[in-house]
Design a protein around this motif. Structure first.
Motif, PDB file in Angstrom:
ATOM      1  N   ILE A  84       5.163  -8.777  -1.018  1.00 19.95           N
ATOM      2  CA  ILE A  84       4.737  -9.058  -0.561  1.00 19.95           C
ATOM      3  C   ILE A  84       2.779  -9.730  -0.542  1.00 19.95           C
ATOM      4  O   ILE A  84       2.551  -9.219   0.223  1.00 19.95           O
ATOM      5  N   GLY A  85       3.594 -11.359  -0.934  1.00 18.10           N
ATOM      6  CA  GLY A  85       1.943 -12.087  -1.202  1.00 18.10           C
ATOM      7  C   GLY A  85       0.656 -10.426  -1.932  1.00 18.10           C
ATOM      8  O   GLY A  85       1.154  -9.652  -2.643  1.00 18.10           O
ATOM      9  N   ASP A  86      -0.983  -9.763  -1.306  1.00 18.67           N
ATOM     10  CA  ASP A  86      -1.515  -9.619  -2.317  1.00 18.67           C
ATOM     11  C   ASP A  86      -1.748  -8.351  -1.079  1.00 18.67           C
ATOM     12  O   ASP A  86      -3.103  -8.075  -1.742  1.00 18.67           O
ATOM     13  N   ALA A  87      -0.842  -7.443  -0.895  1.00 19.71           N
ATOM     14  CA  ALA A  87      -0.943  -6.719   0.282  1.00 19.71           C
ATOM     15  C   ALA A  87      -1.439  -5.264  -0.674  1.00 19.71           C
ATOM     16  O   ALA A  87      -2.654  -4.721   0.232  1.00 19.71           O
ATOM     17  N   VAL A  88      -1.079  -5.617  -1.421  1.00 16.81           N
ATOM     18  CA  VAL A  88      -2.035  -4.149  -2.740  1.00 16.81           C
ATOM     19  C   VAL A  88      -3.464  -3.478  -2.576  1.00 16.81           C
ATOM     20  O   VAL A  88      -4.125  -3.081  -1.958  1.00 16.81           O
ATOM     21  N   ASP A  89      -3.599  -5.317  -2.331  1.00 14.63           N
ATOM     22  CA  ASP A  89      -5.386  -5.714  -3.094  1.00 14.63           C
ATOM     23  C   ASP A  89      -5.643  -5.159  -1.216  1.00 14.63           C
ATOM     24  O   ASP A  89      -7.452  -4.946  -1.761  1.00 14.63           O
ATOM     25  N   ALA A  90      -5.364  -5.445  -0.843  1.00 10.16           N
ATOM     26  CA  ALA A  90      -5.999  -5.830   0.790  1.00 10.16           C
ATOM     27  C   ALA A  90      -6.354  -3.443   0.844  1.00 10.16           C
ATOM     28  O   ALA A  90      -7.419  -3.182   1.933  1.00 10.16           O
ATOM     29  N   LEU A  91      -5.425  -2.983   0.135  1.00  9.14           N
ATOM     30  CA  LEU A  91      -5.739  -1.327   0.577  1.00  9.14           C
ATOM     31  C   LEU A  91      -6.806  -0.570  -0.310  1.00  9.14           C
ATOM     32  O   LEU A  91      -6.835   0.271  -0.548  1.00  9.14           O
ATOM     33  N   ARG A  92      -7.412  -1.819  -0.841  1.00 13.16           N
ATOM     34  CA  ARG A  92      -8.547  -1.225  -1.920  1.00 13.16           C
ATOM     35  C   ARG A  92     -10.049  -1.701  -1.369  1.00 13.16           C
ATOM     36  O   ARG A  92     -10.150  -2.407  -0.754  1.00 13.16           O
ATOM     37  N   ALA A  93     -10.823  -1.510  -2.419  1.00  9.86           N
ATOM     38  CA  ALA A  93     -12.102  -1.829  -2.030  1.00  9.86           C
ATOM     39  C   ALA A  93     -12.081  -3.452  -2.019  1.00  9.86           C
ATOM     40  O   ALA A  93     -12.012  -3.057  -3.572  1.00  9.86           O
ATOM     41  N   THR A 150      -0.762 -10.079  13.850  1.00  8.13           N
ATOM     42  CA  THR A 150      -1.408 -11.502  13.036  1.00  8.13           C
ATOM     43  C   THR A 150      -2.119 -11.216  12.283  1.00  8.13           C
ATOM     44  O   THR A 150      -2.064 -12.405  11.623  1.00  8.13           O
ATOM     45  N   GLY A 151      -3.311 -10.775  12.467  1.00  8.43           N
ATOM     46  CA  GLY A 151      -3.868 -10.681  10.941  1.00  8.43           C
ATOM     47  C   GLY A 151      -3.540 -10.552   9.668  1.00  8.43           C
ATOM     48  O   GLY A 151      -3.641 -11.096   8.828  1.00  8.43           O
ATOM     49  N   THR A 152      -2.373  -9.468   9.673  1.00  9.81           N
ATOM     50  CA  THR A 152      -2.042  -9.384   8.590  1.00  9.81           C
ATOM     51  C   THR A 152      -0.961 -10.073   8.020  1.00  9.81           C
ATOM     52  O   THR A 152      -0.954 -10.043   7.020  1.00  9.81           O
ATOM     53  N   ILE A 153      -0.354 -10.278   8.737  1.00  5.22           N
ATOM     54  CA  ILE A 153       0.655 -11.755   8.389  1.00  5.22           C
ATOM     55  C   ILE A 153       0.538 -12.451   8.399  1.00  5.22           C
ATOM     56  O   ILE A 153       0.760 -12.879   6.978  1.00  5.22           O
ATOM     57  N   ILE A 154      -1.243 -13.559   8.027  1.00  3.96           N
ATOM     58  CA  ILE A 154      -1.425 -14.335   8.078  1.00  3.96           C
ATOM     59  C   ILE A 154      -2.012 -13.589   6.851  1.00  3.96           C
ATOM     60  O   ILE A 154      -2.168 -15.079   5.485  1.00  3.96           O
ATOM     61  N   TYR A 155      -2.807 -12.975   6.262  1.00  2.00           N
ATOM     62  CA  TYR A 155      -3.250 -12.328   4.622  1.00  2.00           C
ATOM     63  C   TYR A 155      -1.708 -12.392   4.011  1.00  2.00           C
ATOM     64  O   TYR A 155      -2.059 -13.459   2.784  1.00  2.00           O
ATOM     65  N   GLY A 156      -0.551 -11.712   4.690  1.00  2.00           N
ATOM     66  CA  GLY A 156      -0.238 -11.719   3.625  1.00  2.00           C
ATOM     67  C   GLY A 156       0.644 -13.258   3.459  1.00  2.00           C
ATOM     68  O   GLY A 156       1.458 -13.559   1.946  1.00  2.00           O
ATOM     69  N   LEU A 157       0.609 -13.903   3.998  1.00  2.00           N
ATOM     70  CA  LEU A 157       1.791 -15.383   3.804  1.00  2.00           C
ATOM     71  C   LEU A 157       0.437 -15.992   3.056  1.00  2.00           C
ATOM     72  O   LEU A 157       0.952 -17.553   2.538  1.00  2.00           O
ATOM     73  N   PHE A 158      -0.620 -16.029   3.492  1.00  2.00           N
ATOM     74  CA  PHE A 158      -1.778 -17.376   2.847  1.00  2.00           C
ATOM     75  C   PHE A 158      -3.265 -16.218   2.274  1.00  2.00           C
ATOM     76  O   PHE A 158      -3.637 -17.263   1.236  1.00  2.00           O
ATOM     77  N   LEU A 192       1.775  -2.118   8.130  1.00  2.00           N
ATOM     78  CA  LEU A 192       1.982  -3.245   7.976  1.00  2.00           C
ATOM     79  C   LEU A 192       1.577  -3.758   6.242  1.00  2.00           C
ATOM     80  O   LEU A 192       2.580  -4.186   5.108  1.00  2.00           O
ATOM     81  N   LEU A 193       1.055  -3.626   5.929  1.00  2.00           N
ATOM     82  CA  LEU A 193       0.091  -3.802   5.270  1.00  2.00           C
ATOM     83  C   LEU A 193       0.944  -2.772   3.142  1.00  2.00           C
ATOM     84  O   LEU A 193       1.579  -3.026   2.017  1.00  2.00           O
ATOM     85  N   TYR A 243      -7.955 -14.151   8.001  1.00  2.00           N
ATOM     86  CA  TYR A 243      -6.756 -13.370   8.332  1.00  2.00           C
ATOM     87  C   TYR A 243      -7.616 -12.551   9.542  1.00  2.00           C
ATOM     88  O   TYR A 243      -7.118 -12.145  11.451  1.00  2.00           O
ATOM     89  N   MET A 244      -8.501 -11.435   9.647  1.00  2.00           N
ATOM     90  CA  MET A 244      -9.037 -11.154  11.046  1.00  2.00           C
ATOM     91  C   MET A 244      -9.314 -11.248  11.758  1.00  2.00           C
ATOM     92  O   MET A 244      -9.277 -11.464  12.720  1.00  2.00           O
ATOM     93  N   PHE A 245      -9.806 -12.452  11.447  1.00  2.00           N
ATOM     94  CA  PHE A 245     -11.314 -13.015  12.182  1.00  2.00           C
ATOM     95  C   PHE A 245     -10.230 -13.764  13.269  1.00  2.00           C
ATOM     96  O   PHE A 245     -10.287 -14.251  14.287  1.00  2.00           O
ATOM     97  N   ILE A 246      -8.871 -14.714  12.848  1.00  2.00           N
ATOM     98  CA  ILE A 246      -8.106 -15.183  13.302  1.00  2.00           C
ATOM     99  C   ILE A 246      -7.000 -14.687  14.121  1.00  2.00           C
ATOM    100  O   ILE A 246      -6.739 -14.793  15.364  1.00  2.00           O
ATOM    101  N   GLY A 247      -6.873 -13.249  13.931  1.00  2.00           N
ATOM    102  CA  GLY A 247      -5.463 -11.970  14.601  1.00  2.00           C
ATOM    103  C   GLY A 247      -6.615 -11.818  15.844  1.00  2.00           C
ATOM    104  O   GLY A 247      -6.418 -11.535  16.668  1.00  2.00           O
ATOM    105  N   LEU A 248      -8.343 -11.612  15.152  1.00  2.00           N
ATOM    106  CA  LEU A 248      -9.611 -11.212  16.824  1.00  2.00           C
ATOM    107  C   LEU A 248      -8.765 -11.936  17.320  1.00  2.00           C
ATOM    108  O   LEU A 248      -9.376 -11.723  18.926  1.00  2.00           O
ATOM    109  N   CYS A 249      -9.274 -13.507  16.941  1.00  2.00           N
ATOM    110  CA  CYS A 249      -9.549 -14.633  18.401  1.00  2.00           C
ATOM    111  C   CYS A 249      -8.279 -14.186  18.644  1.00  2.00           C
ATOM    112  O   CYS A 249      -7.951 -14.633  20.071  1.00  2.00           O
TER     113      CYS A 249
END
Length: 277
Positions: A179-188, A225-233, A170-171, A238-244
């Protein structure tokens, strides 16, 4: 249980991994604040856990779950977090473990729940320093080795692979379409956080399914869930919301299964009663 036997349990594995990460990250960053925060988080978690066990009149057992929760919280919160913030986050986590339960087991991953609420309530900084986000890239091998050990021990590969595969796919797609800052999520440190999260938080035994099919659904649902939330907001939750959301899916699944079993039992008793009468 002897210490030798305990070290071979899943909780023993995770505790050793978290302690190793704490030591390596502290040495690598030359910062002792993480160890101090870990001491506070673990101590507070143990105290609150023991208080609840005394109130509920449970037999004594090692508070290893509370120790793991405290360690995970301290490895994720920024090392500059105050002792008060670390302590309150740990209290929230252990409260959720004892108050939000179904059949005596927590519904939500305690560490994820505490860290999630700490963001809007206390504006906490979450650096994931214990996942080596601030250290050289090769240190990510420590996460992979530790993750391999624990995932093999508890048979959670369907869950981990479905989570990591869905997250990265998804990222990649979101990055391709800007879409969003998805590229940043693939970096440290985001990619370190995703690996740490997938191996050591997603796999919490009381709050995640055991069957392969359910593990796959759980992993995909949490990741999507987590990735879509990250992409939008964006943000840190995002990962904690996804896990919940994944935890809720597992809770509803268990409750649905229990109701079906109960209805079948009632139907069986009714038929026996009619036969006997």
């Amino acid at each position: 249980m002897t210490t030798k036997k305990w070290l071979k349990t899943p909780k023993g594995y995770v505790t050793l991994a978290m302690l190793s990460f704490l030591l390596i990250a502290s040495i690598g960053s030359k910062d002792i604040n993480g160890i101090l925060n870990a001491s506070v988080a673990v101590l507070v978690s143990i105290i609150v856990d023991i208080i609840f066990n005394v109130i509920k009149k449970r037999t004594w057992s090692m508070p290893d779950g509370a120790i793991i929760t405290g360690l995970i919280i301290s490895l994720i919160l920024g090392t500059t977090s105050s002792f008060g913030i670390v302590a309150v986050t740990s209290v929230i986590a252990i409260l959720s473990k004892h108050l939000l339960v179904y059949r005596k087991k927590p519904i939500f991953n305690p560490a994820a729940f505490g860290l999630l609420l700490s963001v809007p309530f206390f504006h906490t900084e979450q650096s994931w320093w214990g996942a080596f986000g601030d250290l050289p890239t090769w240190t990510i091998l420590f996460l992979l080795v530790g993750g391999y050990k624990i995932t093999t021990r508890i048979n959670k590969y369907p869950q981990v692979f479905s989570f990591l595969g869905t997250s990265f796919l998804l990222l990649f797609l979101m990055g391709h379409f800007n879409i969003g800052d998805a590229v940043d999520a693939l970096r440290a440190p985001f990619i370190n956080a995703t690996i740490f999260f997938g191996f050591f938080m997603l796999t919490d035994l009381p709050t995640s399914p055991a069957k392969d099919k359910d593990q796959v659904v759980f992993g995909i649902l949490t990741a999507a869930t987590g990735t879509i939330i990250y992409g939008l907001f964006g943000g840190l939750m995002y990962m904690f919301i996804g896990l919940c959301i994944g935890n809720l899916y597992y809770f509803l699944k268990k409750r649905s299964t229990s109701k079906v079993s109960l209805n079948r039992s009632d139907l069986g008793n009714t038929r026996v009663g009619r036969y006997q009468s």
